[in-house]
Design a protein around this motif. Structure first.
Motif, PDB file in Angstrom:
ATOM      1  N   HIS A 117       0.813  -1.215   0.000  1.00  0.00           N
ATOM      2  CA  HIS A 117       0.000   0.000   0.000  1.00  0.00           C
ATOM      3  C   HIS A 117       0.850   1.271   0.000  1.00  0.00           C
ATOM      4  O   HIS A 117       0.635   2.176  -0.811  1.00  0.00           O
ATOM      5  N   VAL A 118       1.852   1.358   0.898  1.00  0.00           N
ATOM      6  CA  VAL A 118       2.635   2.601   1.002  1.00  0.00           C
ATOM      7  C   VAL A 118       3.927   2.548   0.197  1.00  0.00           C
ATOM      8  O   VAL A 118       4.545   3.589  -0.031  1.00  0.00           O
ATOM      9  N   GLY A 119       4.349   1.359  -0.230  1.00  0.00           N
ATOM     10  CA  GLY A 119       5.558   1.226  -1.030  1.00  0.00           C
ATOM     11  C   GLY A 119       6.797   0.995  -0.177  1.00  0.00           C
ATOM     12  O   GLY A 119       6.807   1.264   1.022  1.00  0.00           O
ATOM     13  N   ALA A 120       7.865   0.506  -0.834  1.00  0.00           N
ATOM     14  CA  ALA A 120       9.093   0.132  -0.134  1.00  0.00           C
ATOM     15  C   ALA A 120       9.850   1.345   0.395  1.00  0.00           C
ATOM     16  O   ALA A 120      10.793   1.197   1.163  1.00  0.00           O
ATOM     17  N   ALA A 121       9.457   2.542  -0.004  1.00  0.00           N
ATOM     18  CA  ALA A 121      10.073   3.755   0.538  1.00  0.00           C
ATOM     19  C   ALA A 121       9.059   4.584   1.310  1.00  0.00           C
ATOM     20  O   ALA A 121       9.365   5.690   1.745  1.00  0.00           O
ATOM     21  N   GLY A 122       7.858   4.053   1.509  1.00  0.00           N
ATOM     22  CA  GLY A 122       6.794   4.819   2.153  1.00  0.00           C
ATOM     23  C   GLY A 122       7.113   5.220   3.581  1.00  0.00           C
ATOM     24  O   GLY A 122       6.562   6.191   4.103  1.00  0.00           O
ATOM     25  N   GLY A 123       7.993   4.461   4.241  1.00  0.00           N
ATOM     26  CA  GLY A 123       8.326   4.765   5.633  1.00  0.00           C
ATOM     27  C   GLY A 123       9.709   5.382   5.794  1.00  0.00           C
ATOM     28  O   GLY A 123      10.174   5.555   6.919  1.00  0.00           O
ATOM     29  N   THR A 124      10.378   5.707   4.686  1.00  0.00           N
ATOM     30  CA  THR A 124      11.739   6.228   4.777  1.00  0.00           C
ATOM     31  C   THR A 124      11.754   7.524   5.584  1.00  0.00           C
ATOM     32  O   THR A 124      10.960   8.426   5.335  1.00  0.00           O
ATOM     33  N   GLY A 125      12.636   7.580   6.558  1.00  0.00           N
ATOM     34  CA  GLY A 125      12.756   8.762   7.401  1.00  0.00           C
ATOM     35  C   GLY A 125      11.798   8.784   8.578  1.00  0.00           C
ATOM     36  O   GLY A 125      11.832   9.716   9.378  1.00  0.00           O
ATOM     37  N   TYR A 126      10.935   7.781   8.688  1.00  0.00           N
ATOM     38  CA  TYR A 126       9.961   7.728   9.776  1.00  0.00           C
ATOM     39  C   TYR A 126      10.310   6.615  10.767  1.00  0.00           C
ATOM     40  O   TYR A 126      10.896   5.608  10.396  1.00  0.00           O
ATOM     41  N   ALA A 127       9.867   6.808  12.004  1.00  0.00           N
ATOM     42  CA  ALA A 127       9.695   5.688  12.923  1.00  0.00           C
ATOM     43  C   ALA A 127       8.203   5.369  12.878  1.00  0.00           C
ATOM     44  O   ALA A 127       7.379   6.277  12.996  1.00  0.00           O
ATOM     45  N   VAL A 128       7.859   4.110  12.671  1.00  0.00           N
ATOM     46  CA  VAL A 128       6.458   3.742  12.487  1.00  0.00           C
ATOM     47  C   VAL A 128       5.908   3.125  13.772  1.00  0.00           C
ATOM     48  O   VAL A 128       6.463   2.146  14.287  1.00  0.00           O
TER      49      VAL A 128
END
Lengths: 211, 469
Positions: free
Chosen positions: B192-203
């Motif tokens: 859904h968000v993609g393999a870079a969708g969380g880059t730079g985030y803590a989830v």
């Protein structure tokens, strides 16, 4: 200690695939054992660079002139995602790469670049695409300039793009600082933290409750 | 002053700040440093060459997992694997670091043993030279992978220099449908968000589906955070977490336990905390997932069809799909189910815990691995192995035609001589379907343990919902 980085004008090679992971940059089998620093350059992008019989893949950009001399990579989205292996950065460094420009990088890869004097630059995807297009139109003859002092990228045709960079990391690259020595200068602070943390969270500090 | 409530990340982060280095970068205390055979001894040797001692050996723990063979008696271990193990033994012993060696309780995949031994605790800051360190976030720890230079820095200083990430909350609400597991939820999110969708985030993962989920499922969810680009994944600890940790070898005991739990109960995002990005997923709409390509974002429901580049207008996306399809040897537009498989691998830091093996055994019981398929079960730790044997799970797998092996990373990263042969197709419970990940030219489809067994017994990618009892 990382090599210092200030300015660079050099051949750039566009590698525009999406999600180039660190397994593709360096195979685990090349870093296992003691084949560490100094012998990894020839294995960078091994699966793309060599055919199954071991000969050069003529289709791969870094096997072609003038890209063989590239010191800068222009990269597609999410370059360096995946494994934390710092050997990915070492292998690029050993093949002569000093700067990597892209629209986004794997977080751990990004941090590893700074540890080794490689400058990773993040710019909007539209700018990256235009840089790649200019380089391709010149068949690699047009050189890119990366200026960390001014925080600019200059394309072969002369268009300038300002980039953002964390000031601490910028300073570290400009001076080639040794982080371990710098942090150890704060050792009193570290020990003071541990002493008060031993009271606040004694379950963290084994030496605290084994006694 | 911040007018909003605080996030779980902010609470744990602030407790670890030794020094503020700039507006957004801090020197953080490391509570647990985990070493493995691939990079651990090298960091210790680097430090020795600079005459710097290990700052806190009692907070550092080591185990071999990446480079050792999982064959009986470790018979297949390659020469460099033995050398790495020997170096790890020598260097940890010289530095006073606890090593959990092969065939001892405690040995195993570093992200399996941390939670299992009670080393990984809520509110802990944990680092390891391995990107799947985010796994430990399933217990409410702030855990992330680091590179070799950072690893040496941690050994020398017991601290890490870290930029505060942005925060993202993923809310999984609803009841898991039949046949759907934690692995399916996180794969669906990556799609859904993609393999870079969380880059730079803590989830941070939240919502009723996370609250209802057993701890080992939460570890699986957090494990794959890095495959959506996030270095860190987190789940607020709750009573289930405390029950999981209680009594484990390194967990606090007695009065210390009560103090720890009281502190851990404060570790949750305040109701008015603000996140930089919010994503909501209705788990009721998710079906068992399977990857088709060479990035975890290349994922489908098992009833889906392989993408056809002809349908894609964006040239970059079309090109990426063409490269992946070519590598994977798949026909555009065909159903993914029914694709013949050669190998099945059940293991890795994602899915090698006791609950994973139970779920796999449930499907395998009374069935047979299809002719021509080789199927391995690799428990995540010596403890998982012993517990599984005590329950008779090994016998279920062996009777069904699986190979039952020793604990380690094995075919997940294929650094140990254990590879899927070139051109062969594997359904794996591991975390990465990258080009060459399971061996040169190996083709990997990621799935849950139950889906992997369904493929093993069908000889092809199959919908486990037709087999679950």
């Amino acid at each position: 200690m990382a090599q210092a980085f200030t300015k660079l004008t050099a051949t750039a090679a566009p590698i525009m695939r999406t999600n180039v992971d660190t397994d593709v940059i360096i195979s685990i089998n090349r870093m296992i054992g003691n084949s560490a620093r100094g012998s990894l350059g020839k294995w960078a992008f091994g699966s793309l660079r060599y055919l199954p019989d071991g000969s050069d893949n003529p289709e791969f950009i870094l096997n072609r002139e003038p890209y063989r001399q590239a010191e800068i990579l222009v990269t597609g989205p999410n370059f360096g995602c995946g494994s934390s292996r710092e050997a990915a950065v070492w292998s690029l460094q050993e093949m002569g790469i000093r700067a990597i420009i892209g629209s986004g990088f794997g977080d751990i890869f990004f941090a590893n670049c700074f540890q080794n004097g490689i400058l990773p630059v993040v710019l909007d995807k539209a700018i990256i695409d235009s840089l790649a297009a200019e380089i391709e139109a010149s068949q690699g003859a047009g050189r890119l300039s990366v200026d960390l002092v001014e925080q600019t990228i200059t394309s072969p045709s002369g268009s300038r793009h300002v980039f953002e960079i964390d000031p601490r990391r910028r300073a570290g690259l400009l001076e080639g600082l040794d982080e371990i020595s710098l942090t150890l200068r704060r050792d009193q602070e570290i020990r003071a933290f541990q002493a008060s943390d031993r009271d606040a969270r004694p379950w963290i500090h084994f030496a605290g409750y084994q006694a | 002053m911040d007018t909003h409530g605080r996030t779980l990340l902010a609470k744990i982060w602030d407790q670890h700040v030794v020094a503020r280095l700039s507006d957004d970068t801090d020197l953080l205390h490391v509570d647990r440093h985990l070493l493995h055979d691939l990079g651990g001894s090298r960091g210790l040797i680097d430090l020795k060459s600079r005459n710097i001692p290990v700052h806190n050996p009692e907070l550092t723990f080591a185990t071999p997992d990446h480079a050792i063979s999982t064959a009986s008696g470790r018979a297949g271990t390659i020469k460099t694997g033995w050398e790495l193990l020997a170096a790890l033994r020598t260097e940890t012993s010289a530095s006073g670091i606890q090593l959990f060696d092969i065939d001892q309780p405690g040995q195993g995949i570093v992200h399996v043993i941390g939670p299992e031994l009670g080393l990984s605790l809520p509110g802990c800051l944990i680092v390891c030279g391995d990107s799947h360190t985010c796994t430990h976030g399933g217990l409410g720890a702030l855990a992330f992978g680091i590179g070799s230079s950072e690893l040496t820095h941690v050994l020398a200083t017991q601290t890490i220099i870290q930029r505060r990430p942005k925060t993202m909350r993923v809310t999984f609400d609803g009841k898991l449908p039949f046949g759907v597991t934690a692995k399916d939820l996180i794969l669906a999110l990556i799609g859904h968000v993609g393999a870079a969708g969380g880059t730079g985030y803590a989830v941070e993962y939240a919502g009723s589906a996370i609250r209802d989920m057993p701890i080992e499922g939460r570890l699986t969810i957090c494990n794959l955070s890095v495959e959506l680009g996030a270095k860190m994944g987190l789940i607020a600890p709750d009573d289930k977490t405390f029950d999981y940790i209680r009594g484990r070898p390194y967990a606090p005991k007695g009065e210390m336990w009560d103090r720890a739990v009281a502190a851990w109960r404060t570790l949750r995002s305040d109701s008015d905390a603000v996140f930089d990005r919010e994503v909501s997923i209705d788990v009721g709409a998710i079906i068992p997932q399977i990857t088709w390509g060479t990035s975890p974002e290349h994922v489908l429901g098992v009833d889906g069809r392989i993408p056809d580049p002809a349908d894609i207008t964006d040239p970059a996306r079309r090109g990426a799909i063409e490269i992946a399809l070519d590598y994977m040897g798949l026909t555009p537009g065909a159903p993914i189910a029914g694709t013949p498989v050669d190998w099945v691998f059940i293991g890795s830091c994602t899915n090698s815990r006791l609950s994973d093996l139970r779920a796999a055994a449930e499907v395998a019981r009374g069935r047979k691995v299809a002719p021509g398929v080789r199927a391995w079960v690799v428990p995540g730790s010596e403890t998982v192995k012993r517990d599984a044997v005590a329950e008779g799970l090994d016998k279920v797998f062996i009777d069904a035609g699986f190979e039952w092996r020793e604990p380690g990373c094995s075919m997940c990263l294929a650094a140990n001589g254990e590879t899927v042969p070139p051109g062969q197709r594997s359904v794996s419970t591991s975390n990465r379907n990258f080009i060459g990940r399971q061996g040169p030219r190996a083709r990997t489809h990621l799935a849950s343990p139950a889906m992997a067994v369904a493929a093993a017994v069908s000889g092809a990618i199959a919908d486990v919902r037709t087999m679950e009892r």
